[in-house]
Design a protein around this motif. Structure first.
Motif, PDB file in Angstrom:
ATOM      1  N   LEU A 112      22.408  37.578  37.817  1.00 48.58           N
ATOM      2  CA  LEU A 112      21.232  38.083  38.528  1.00 48.58           C
ATOM      3  C   LEU A 112      21.359  39.567  38.847  1.00 48.58           C
ATOM      4  O   LEU A 112      20.358  40.299  38.806  1.00 48.58           O
ATOM      5  CB  LEU A 112      20.996  37.299  39.817  1.00 48.58           C
ATOM      6  CG  LEU A 112      20.510  35.871  39.643  1.00 48.58           C
ATOM      7  CD1 LEU A 112      20.344  35.205  41.005  1.00 48.58           C
ATOM      8  CD2 LEU A 112      19.207  35.820  38.867  1.00 48.58           C
ATOM      9  N   CYS A 124      18.439  28.615  39.815  1.00 53.72           N
ATOM     10  CA  CYS A 124      19.758  28.928  40.388  1.00 53.72           C
ATOM     11  C   CYS A 124      20.178  27.859  41.393  1.00 53.72           C
ATOM     12  O   CYS A 124      19.381  27.029  41.806  1.00 53.72           O
ATOM     13  CB  CYS A 124      19.712  30.287  41.092  1.00 53.72           C
ATOM     14  SG  CYS A 124      19.434  31.664  39.967  1.00 53.72           S
ATOM     15  N   PHE A 126      13.713  32.412  41.068  1.00 52.89           N
ATOM     16  CA  PHE A 126      15.112  32.008  40.942  1.00 52.89           C
ATOM     17  C   PHE A 126      15.311  30.505  41.078  1.00 52.89           C
ATOM     18  O   PHE A 126      16.415  30.046  41.370  1.00 52.89           O
ATOM     19  CB  PHE A 126      15.954  32.752  41.986  1.00 52.89           C
ATOM     20  CG  PHE A 126      15.832  34.245  41.874  1.00 52.89           C
ATOM     21  CD1 PHE A 126      16.213  34.912  40.719  1.00 52.89           C
ATOM     22  CD2 PHE A 126      15.306  34.992  42.919  1.00 52.89           C
ATOM     23  CE1 PHE A 126      16.093  36.288  40.609  1.00 52.89           C
ATOM     24  CE2 PHE A 126      15.185  36.373  42.815  1.00 52.89           C
ATOM     25  CZ  PHE A 126      15.580  37.020  41.661  1.00 52.89           C
TER      26      PHE A 126
END
Length: 185
Positions: free
Chosen positions: A42, A77, A74
């Motif tokens: 990231l 994640c 995101f």
């Protein structure tokens, strides 16, 4: 040091400790290293995508909107990382993410006495070479070693090694580039 820098340093420490504690509680060293890999990826994405960073820092958006954008972007994640990113976006702190990434890796290394070595080659490492790299790195760093292997055909051959902010470039591409520069002199 100005008060603002002290405040930022404290914020970075809070984000790192929150993320590290969540990772450790969920799965110990393996989870912490897994999240380190996501944080590292990231950080690279954010360095290369100023539009994303600007959006997550956009003060014209409501804080909860910035947090929701972070959660949406995101979503793949680890949940603990998504939560920290959402809070950072909500508070306008996403600009601190590279510092959080660096501090998180340092924290993982220190708390677990481990060095994460990124190895980039053109082809997958065989078991023997993996063992040679691991043993050499363990001797050099005096810690346990976690290898993170990456394949990159653009280096043409050789190897790129990086750990603790240092990088060794023994790729054929780099050697050819160095030769080209020397020949131009």
């Amino acid at each position: 040091m100005p008060a603002n820098r002290l405040v930022e340093k404290e914020k970075v420490a809070i984000y790192v400790n929150t993320l590290f504690q969540a990772a450790s509680d969920e799965g110990g060293r393996e989870k912490a290293v897994e999240i380190r890999d996501q944080v590292d990826a990231l950080a690279g994405i954010m360095r290369g995508n100023s539009d994303l960073v600007e959006t997550l820092n956009d003060s014209t958006l409501a804080p909860d909107q910035r947090a929701q954008i972070a959660r949406n972007v995101f979503t793949s994640c680890e949940p603990a990382l998504v939560d920290v990113l959402a809070v950072m976006a909500e508070r306008g702190d996403i600009k601190l993410f590279n510092r959080v990434a660096t501090a998180y890796e340092r924290t993982v290394s220190e708390k677990f006495n481990v060095t994460i070595v990124d190895v980039t080659t053109v082809v997958e490492l065989d078991d023997h070479l993996r063992e040679v790299i691991t043993n050499k790195a363990a001797k050099d760093f005096g810690t346990d070693i976690v290898l993170r292997e990456h394949i990159d055909k653009s280096i043409l051959g050789g190897v790129l090694l990086s750990a603790n902010g240092s990088r060794l470039n023994a790729s054929v591409r780099w050697q050819l580039e160095s030769a080209r520069i020397e020949l131009k002199k």
